[in-house]
Design a protein around this motif. Structure first.
Motif, PDB file in Angstrom:
ATOM      1  N   ARG A 282      38.756   8.459  68.550  1.00  0.00           N
ATOM      2  CA  ARG A 282      38.670   9.169  67.259  1.00  0.00           C
ATOM      3  C   ARG A 282      39.747  10.254  67.241  1.00  0.00           C
ATOM      4  O   ARG A 282      39.926  10.990  68.188  1.00  0.00           O
ATOM      5  CB  ARG A 282      37.277   9.750  67.052  1.00  0.00           C
ATOM      6  CG  ARG A 282      36.891  10.803  68.072  1.00  0.00           C
ATOM      7  CD  ARG A 282      35.438  11.231  67.968  1.00  0.00           C
ATOM      8  NE  ARG A 282      34.568  10.153  68.409  1.00  0.00           N
ATOM      9  CZ  ARG A 282      33.489   9.757  67.760  1.00  0.00           C
ATOM     10  NH1 ARG A 282      33.117  10.355  66.663  1.00  0.00           N
ATOM     11  NH2 ARG A 282      32.767   8.772  68.219  1.00  0.00           N
ATOM     12  N   GLY A 283      40.453  10.366  66.187  1.00  0.00           N
ATOM     13  CA  GLY A 283      41.437  11.429  66.032  1.00  0.00           C
ATOM     14  C   GLY A 283      40.823  12.574  65.251  1.00  0.00           C
ATOM     15  O   GLY A 283      39.606  12.698  65.150  1.00  0.00           O
ATOM     16  N   ASP A 284      41.655  13.403  64.659  1.00  0.00           N
ATOM     17  CA  ASP A 284      41.136  14.497  63.836  1.00  0.00           C
ATOM     18  C   ASP A 284      40.325  13.953  62.670  1.00  0.00           C
ATOM     19  O   ASP A 284      39.276  14.463  62.343  1.00  0.00           O
ATOM     20  CB  ASP A 284      42.274  15.377  63.335  1.00  0.00           C
ATOM     21  CG  ASP A 284      42.892  16.183  64.462  1.00  0.00           C
ATOM     22  OD1 ASP A 284      42.156  16.552  65.391  1.00  0.00           O
ATOM     23  OD2 ASP A 284      44.106  16.425  64.396  1.00  0.00           O
ATOM     24  N   SER A 285      40.842  12.935  62.021  1.00  0.00           N
ATOM     25  CA  SER A 285      40.087  12.295  60.945  1.00  0.00           C
ATOM     26  C   SER A 285      40.406  10.811  60.842  1.00  0.00           C
ATOM     27  O   SER A 285      39.904  10.128  59.974  1.00  0.00           O
ATOM     28  CB  SER A 285      40.382  12.975  59.612  1.00  0.00           C
ATOM     29  OG  SER A 285      41.759  12.863  59.312  1.00  0.00           O
ATOM     30  N   ASN A 286      41.257  10.324  61.727  1.00  0.00           N
ATOM     31  CA  ASN A 286      41.691   8.933  61.673  1.00  0.00           C
ATOM     32  C   ASN A 286      41.433   8.227  62.994  1.00  0.00           C
ATOM     33  O   ASN A 286      41.380   8.839  64.055  1.00  0.00           O
ATOM     34  CB  ASN A 286      43.197   8.848  61.371  1.00  0.00           C
ATOM     35  CG  ASN A 286      43.542   9.439  60.035  1.00  0.00           C
ATOM     36  OD1 ASN A 286      42.844   9.218  59.058  1.00  0.00           O
ATOM     37  ND2 ASN A 286      44.612  10.207  59.999  1.00  0.00           N
ATOM     38  N   TRP A 287      41.351   6.941  62.917  1.00  0.00           N
ATOM     39  CA  TRP A 287      41.233   6.087  64.085  1.00  0.00           C
ATOM     40  C   TRP A 287      42.605   5.995  64.734  1.00  0.00           C
ATOM     41  O   TRP A 287      43.617   5.770  64.062  1.00  0.00           O
ATOM     42  CB  TRP A 287      40.768   4.734  63.607  1.00  0.00           C
ATOM     43  CG  TRP A 287      40.339   3.782  64.646  1.00  0.00           C
ATOM     44  CD1 TRP A 287      40.099   4.014  65.968  1.00  0.00           C
ATOM     45  CD2 TRP A 287      40.084   2.402  64.437  1.00  0.00           C
ATOM     46  NE1 TRP A 287      39.695   2.878  66.587  1.00  0.00           N
ATOM     47  CE2 TRP A 287      39.676   1.864  65.658  1.00  0.00           C
ATOM     48  CE3 TRP A 287      40.140   1.575  63.340  1.00  0.00           C
ATOM     49  CZ2 TRP A 287      39.341   0.521  65.815  1.00  0.00           C
ATOM     50  CZ3 TRP A 287      39.808   0.248  63.495  1.00  0.00           C
ATOM     51  CH2 TRP A 287      39.413  -0.262  64.717  1.00  0.00           C
ATOM     52  N   THR A 288      42.684   6.200  66.037  1.00  0.00           N
ATOM     53  CA  THR A 288      43.967   6.159  66.738  1.00  0.00           C
ATOM     54  C   THR A 288      43.903   5.135  67.861  1.00  0.00           C
ATOM     55  O   THR A 288      42.852   4.591  68.166  1.00  0.00           O
ATOM     56  CB  THR A 288      44.313   7.534  67.344  1.00  0.00           C
ATOM     57  OG1 THR A 288      43.429   7.795  68.436  1.00  0.00           O
ATOM     58  CG2 THR A 288      44.198   8.645  66.318  1.00  0.00           C
ATOM     59  N   ASP A 289      45.039   4.882  68.502  1.00  0.00           N
ATOM     60  CA  ASP A 289      45.058   4.008  69.676  1.00  0.00           C
ATOM     61  C   ASP A 289      45.162   4.847  70.956  1.00  0.00           C
ATOM     62  O   ASP A 289      45.546   4.357  72.000  1.00  0.00           O
ATOM     63  CB  ASP A 289      46.199   2.991  69.594  1.00  0.00           C
ATOM     64  CG  ASP A 289      47.563   3.648  69.524  1.00  0.00           C
ATOM     65  OD1 ASP A 289      47.636   4.895  69.401  1.00  0.00           O
ATOM     66  OD2 ASP A 289      48.573   2.922  69.603  1.00  0.00           O
ATOM     67  N   GLN A 290      44.805   6.095  70.850  1.00  0.00           N
ATOM     68  CA  GLN A 290      44.899   7.040  71.962  1.00  0.00           C
ATOM     69  C   GLN A 290      43.528   7.668  72.180  1.00  0.00           C
ATOM     70  O   GLN A 290      42.802   7.947  71.232  1.00  0.00           O
ATOM     71  CB  GLN A 290      45.951   8.093  71.599  1.00  0.00           C
ATOM     72  CG  GLN A 290      46.202   9.151  72.631  1.00  0.00           C
ATOM     73  CD  GLN A 290      45.339  10.378  72.385  1.00  0.00           C
ATOM     74  OE1 GLN A 290      45.026  10.724  71.256  1.00  0.00           O
ATOM     75  NE2 GLN A 290      44.947  11.019  73.449  1.00  0.00           N
ATOM     76  N   TYR A 291      43.170   7.871  73.454  1.00  0.00           N
ATOM     77  CA  TYR A 291      41.840   8.376  73.821  1.00  0.00           C
ATOM     78  C   TYR A 291      41.877   9.832  74.272  1.00  0.00           C
ATOM     79  O   TYR A 291      42.703  10.204  75.105  1.00  0.00           O
ATOM     80  CB  TYR A 291      41.241   7.514  74.939  1.00  0.00           C
ATOM     81  CG  TYR A 291      40.795   6.176  74.442  1.00  0.00           C
ATOM     82  CD1 TYR A 291      39.476   5.972  74.071  1.00  0.00           C
ATOM     83  CD2 TYR A 291      41.682   5.123  74.321  1.00  0.00           C
ATOM     84  CE1 TYR A 291      39.053   4.744  73.595  1.00  0.00           C
ATOM     85  CE2 TYR A 291      41.274   3.891  73.849  1.00  0.00           C
ATOM     86  CZ  TYR A 291      39.956   3.713  73.490  1.00  0.00           C
ATOM     87  OH  TYR A 291      39.542   2.496  73.012  1.00  0.00           O
TER      88      TYR A 291
END
Length: 176
Positions: free
Chosen positions: A88-97
């Protein structure tokens, strides 16, 4: 899916059938303080979320409910928070954990790291003032620690083959 418990002394086995929407269960973790509470990752057809299950009351609580991938859970030493890695990012789905903590009473979510690197396997040590974790900050998975008082993190190992798993108690770190 099903959780199993086995009493090692009596050899009594319990098969706990959970909510039918949970198709698979991963990484069950027993609470270090409240011996009736288990946390785990449950997956339905679309997403993975964190759940707790109370063995006494038979209460299943879904702690997260979103599109983000939650994994590598562990308990804080005080038994009040679940630490985990998520994309989960600040408000977006990311490819980073990054690493997160969720309070089991309030379900308040706290972001513990916010880097461009991947962080995995958070473990709480030293009465929850230090978190040990794996990060690929230098391109290879190594162990880092985050001081929760100063909010600083530092590399603990610098191996060239990468680290895949860690475990710890208050004085000793184990890894491979």
């Amino acid at each position: 899916d099903v959780l199993f418990t086995i009493d090692i002394n009596s050899k009594k086995k319990d098969r706990i059938v959970l909510n039918q929407t949970i198709k698979s269960i991963f990484q069950p973790a027993w609470n270090p303080i409240y011996d009736n509470l288990i946390a785990f990752i449950g997956c339905n057809n679309n997403q993975s979320d964190i759940y707790t299950y109370n063995l006494d009351s038979k209460q299943l609580v879904q702690m997260t409910n979103d599109i983000f991938t939650d994994k590598e859970i562990s308990w804080s030493n005080d038994g009040k928070h679940i630490l985990f890695s998520s994309d989960r990012g600040d408000s977006n789905w990311t490819d980073q954990y990054d690493l997160y903590s969720i309070d089991i009473a309030s379900q308040n979510l706290i972001r513990l790291t916010n880097t461009i690197d991947n962080e995995y396997y958070p473990i709480s040590v030293y009465s929850d003032s230090l978190i040990i974790f794996i990060s690929d900050q230098n391109g290879i998975n190594n162990i880092f620690h985050k001081d929760c008082v100063t909010n600083q993190h530092h590399m603990v190992t610098n191996v060239y083959t990468g680290i895949t798993h860690i475990s710890a108690n208050d004085t000793t770190l184990f890894f491979s």
